[in-house]
Design a protein around this motif. Sequence first.
Motif, mmCIF file in Angstrom:
data_model
loop_
_atom_site.group_PDB
_atom_site.id
_atom_site.type_symbol
_atom_site.label_atom_id
_atom_site.label_comp_id
_atom_site.label_asym_id
_atom_site.label_seq_id
_atom_site.Cartn_x
_atom_site.Cartn_y
_atom_site.Cartn_z
ATOM 1 N N TYR A 1 -37.081 27.290 11.116
ATOM 2 C CA TYR A 1 -37.120 28.727 11.263
ATOM 3 C C TYR A 1 -37.597 29.133 12.653
ATOM 4 C CZ TYR A 1 -37.627 33.545 9.739
ATOM 5 O OH TYR A 1 -37.499 34.879 9.600
ATOM 6 N N LYS B 1 -25.760 30.871 10.423
ATOM 7 C CA LYS B 1 -26.347 32.207 10.366
ATOM 8 C C LYS B 1 -25.421 33.200 11.053
ATOM 9 C CE LYS B 1 -30.887 34.255 11.037
ATOM 10 N NZ LYS B 1 -30.615 35.182 12.147
ATOM 11 N N GLU C 1 -23.386 36.340 9.408
ATOM 12 C CA GLU C 1 -23.617 37.679 9.931
ATOM 13 C C GLU C 1 -22.342 38.277 10.496
ATOM 14 O OE1 GLU C 1 -28.302 37.246 11.064
ATOM 15 O OE2 GLU C 1 -26.814 37.409 12.652
ATOM 16 N N SER D 1 -20.131 39.299 7.677
ATOM 17 C CA SER D 1 -20.624 40.557 7.146
ATOM 18 C C SER D 1 -20.137 41.716 8.000
ATOM 19 C CB SER D 1 -22.155 40.526 7.138
ATOM 20 O OG SER D 1 -22.657 41.762 6.756
ATOM 21 N N HIS D 2 -20.308 41.571 9.307
ATOM 22 C CA HIS D 2 -19.912 42.614 10.231
ATOM 23 C C HIS D 2 -18.427 42.917 10.100
ATOM 24 C CE1 HIS D 2 -18.754 44.089 14.315
ATOM 25 N NE2 HIS D 2 -19.752 44.878 14.046
ATOM 26 N N GLN E 1 -17.724 44.574 6.609
ATOM 27 C CA GLN E 1 -18.338 45.868 6.340
ATOM 28 C C GLN E 1 -17.808 46.970 7.235
ATOM 29 O OE1 GLN E 1 -19.604 45.367 3.594
ATOM 30 N NE2 GLN E 1 -21.817 45.161 3.692
ATOM 31 N N THR E 2 -17.366 46.626 8.432
ATOM 32 C CA THR E 2 -16.946 47.679 9.346
ATOM 33 C C THR E 2 -15.743 48.468 8.846
ATOM 34 O OG1 THR E 2 -17.881 46.506 11.222
ATOM 35 C CG2 THR E 2 -16.237 48.170 11.688
ATOM 36 N N LEU F 1 -14.871 48.928 5.832
ATOM 37 C CA LEU F 1 -15.378 49.691 4.694
ATOM 38 C C LEU F 1 -16.143 50.917 5.185
ATOM 39 C CD1 LEU F 1 -16.630 46.860 2.343
ATOM 40 C CD2 LEU F 1 -14.733 48.410 1.950
ATOM 41 N N THR G 1 -17.995 47.095 -1.311
ATOM 42 C CA THR G 1 -19.197 46.893 -0.502
ATOM 43 C C THR G 1 -20.198 46.009 -1.231
ATOM 44 O OG1 THR G 1 -18.901 49.079 0.415
ATOM 45 C CG2 THR G 1 -21.040 48.052 0.718
ATOM 46 N N LYS G 2 -20.437 46.375 -2.489
ATOM 47 C CA LYS G 2 -21.421 45.599 -3.272
ATOM 48 C C LYS G 2 -20.977 44.154 -3.406
ATOM 49 C CE LYS G 2 -24.172 48.487 -6.255
ATOM 50 N NZ LYS G 2 -23.425 49.630 -6.795
ATOM 51 N N GLN H 1 -21.447 42.303 -0.145
ATOM 52 C CA GLN H 1 -22.854 42.003 0.104
ATOM 53 C C GLN H 1 -23.342 40.877 -0.793
ATOM 54 O OE1 GLN H 1 -24.543 45.849 -0.414
ATOM 55 N NE2 GLN H 1 -24.417 46.354 1.763
ATOM 56 N N LYS I 1 -25.732 32.991 2.042
ATOM 57 C CA LYS I 1 -26.955 32.870 2.850
ATOM 58 C C LYS I 1 -28.037 32.104 2.112
ATOM 59 C CE LYS I 1 -26.880 37.031 5.660
ATOM 60 N NZ LYS I 1 -27.644 38.227 6.015
ATOM 61 N N TYR J 1 -37.808 39.131 -0.143
ATOM 62 C CA TYR J 1 -36.510 39.726 -0.428
ATOM 63 C C TYR J 1 -35.862 39.029 -1.618
ATOM 64 C CZ TYR J 1 -31.723 41.296 0.428
ATOM 65 O OH TYR J 1 -30.479 41.827 0.303
ATOM 66 N N ALA K 1 -23.756 46.528 10.864
ATOM 67 C CA ALA K 1 -23.043 45.939 9.738
ATOM 68 C C ALA K 1 -23.654 44.614 9.337
ATOM 69 C CB ALA K 1 -21.573 45.748 10.100
ATOM 70 N N LYS K 2 -24.556 44.114 10.169
ATOM 71 C CA LYS K 2 -25.049 42.757 9.923
ATOM 72 C C LYS K 2 -25.932 42.674 8.703
ATOM 73 C CE LYS K 2 -25.049 40.232 14.235
ATOM 74 N NZ LYS K 2 -25.947 39.538 15.159
ATOM 75 N N LEU L 1 -31.892 40.597 7.710
ATOM 76 C CA LEU L 1 -33.316 40.933 7.665
ATOM 77 C C LEU L 1 -33.966 40.746 9.034
ATOM 78 C CD1 LEU L 1 -35.128 39.718 4.465
ATOM 79 C CD2 LEU L 1 -35.151 41.962 5.501
ATOM 80 N N LYS M 1 -24.358 49.434 7.485
ATOM 81 C CA LYS M 1 -23.023 49.889 7.133
ATOM 82 C C LYS M 1 -22.580 49.177 5.870
ATOM 83 C CE LYS M 1 -21.742 49.986 11.975
ATOM 84 N NZ LYS M 1 -20.868 49.319 12.946
ATOM 85 N N PRO M 2 -21.745 49.806 5.089
ATOM 86 C CA PRO M 2 -21.273 51.167 5.242
ATOM 87 C C PRO M 2 -22.264 52.176 4.670
ATOM 88 C CG PRO M 2 -20.170 50.099 3.408
ATOM 89 C CD PRO M 2 -21.127 49.095 3.993
#
Lengths: 415, 225
Positions: free
Chosen positions: A174, A211, A215, A218-219, A222-223, A225, A260-261, A264, A271, A321, B80-81, B84, B101-102
């Motif tokens: 880490y 990682k 990420e 995800s980007h 999600q964009t 959306l 979206t859900k 994620q 992850k 988390y 959007a990342k 954490l 996002k979104p």
Amino acid sequence: MKLIAQYNRINIIAILFVLMGGSFCYYFIIQRVLIAQLDDSLKVEEQEIINYVNKYHHLPDSSTYKGQLTSFVLVPHPVKKRFFSTDVYDPADREYKSRRVLLFPLSLGPKQYAVSVSKSQIETEDLLTLIVMITLGAVILLLLILFVVNRLIVKRLWQPFYQTLQSIQEFDLYNRKPAQTIDTSIEEFQQLNVAIVDMTAKAIRDYDTLKNFSENASHEMQTPLAIINSKLDLIIQDHGLDEKLMKQVQGMYDAVGRLTKLNQSLLLLAKIGNNQFVAAEQIRLEDLISEKLFQLEELVAAKHIRIETHLQHTPVRMNRYLADMLLSNLLSNAIRHNVDGGKITIQLDTATMTICNSGPTLPFDAALIFDRFQKSDFSEGTGLGLAIAKQICDNYHFRISYSHRDDLHFFTIWF
Amino acid sequence: MKILIIEDEKELSSSIADYLIQEGYHCESAADYYSAVEKTELYDYDCILLDITLPGGNGLSILRQLKANHKMDGVLIISAKNSLDDRVSGLQLGADDYLSKPFHLSELSARIAAVIRRRKFEGSNIIRYEDLTIDTLSKTVSIHNKNIELTRKEYQLLLYFVANKGRVISKNAIAEHLWGDHMDMSESYDFIYTHIKNLRKKLIEGGCVDYIQSVYGMGYKFSLP
């Protein structure tokens, strides 16, 4: 056992064997050499006596000249020449002393004599004893020195290894710093150090790659959306839209929400599997459960669900988390798949946590409950909630299981 | 109020600008690292919307620069990342908020309003809308200087409406604002209905006009009827 102790033990045993074996051989060889020496001097005496007799034709005096004893005994038959050792009583010192004797035949005219010439063997034995003592002393000294050397110096020689070992133990993925090593002149440790630094650097690179991948994924997902969502937000501002269109837009909103859900959740699963949630802290599970129940109170009230809790103080070392997610998934499941007026019981102690809820039986095989996308038709969820819960449990080597008894669903986690 | 939108996705950037302009904000935008740096250095803004993934550089370094130059602009990170690490480092570097996002534009608008309030008005934070006065520090609401009692959710709902006054807000947006991820859409609609009903009742009883209008099949609008 430590390597040095192991090494010492083998070393000492081997040395002892060699030295003992060697000492024995040494002892016997020296003894033979010394006795041979004594025998040679006896032979000289023999020769002198023979020469005397040949010259003077009579026996010389039996003498105790130079510590040697000579005696002449008449015998009927000639004796065989031989060397032997014997103990002779010394009246002066009142003890037996060993002597080396040469017995040989001598003829003087018609008479046969058995001549014995002897010399004291004591000096020889003393010499031998001295030699053995010195050898033994040398052996002990050698062992002592080896012991000391092993203790002090070998430990120092291994120092770089112990340092490398420590830096491996301290390596934390880490923190993203490769293991540190100290310079050393010992070739094997140099090789070890290079290998360790390479390995930890690679681990960090791989971790970063993973990682970054999740990420970036995800980007990228999600964009679009986000764009759709924002356009919908703008569309509904238009006053000209009639009810039918509004309904279509609502449908689109819902679809985007689900996507979206889903997105994620899938990324979260990846992850967790990649061990990207390393930061851990002491979490009071009993507090977290209470918090969650508070957050969900409206849902609980709407379904008129009775909640019963038996919570003991249970500190767990986890990523906050992930702990939050785990409880969220389990508790909202217990609420969602419950009946109106149903019941939820939560039991928590340092060994286990059990969440039990009333509700309709599963429409699918219970063994599949933790699989991805496994859900009942009336559920609006992604079907990933329990898969995520299981993944989190796997991460921390907790066991999670589901069972069904008396019309109640039980989810139990063993810490 | 001046807003700077630092976002490389043109469609998203223009959507945000459209919405905020209709709210009464003045908007500027930058689509890459260098133009963003230029704009932040030359001008002051009330709130900067900062996307972390920018072509040409990392958005976080813009944040660092802002702090290094002691600028008072509010910063809302949009990313959007949803990582954490980024969230934590962003907030630690001095960002005022972090939105992943979104998001709904109404949510964005509410957050911007909160950031600006915190930055601009040291001391009391009073929001006035027609007859309503909301004190965000003490979390009280009064109509014609008479306090009315609201539940926590009702207060949040009212604040959300006022931040997006005149806009149509979808039920989805309201649900996400009030409950985040905890509830499915179908579950939340009933709750929203109940809360709106109660809020409406309290406002009217307190002497207000009914600002909350239903937009059929969609959501609600908060404005003068």
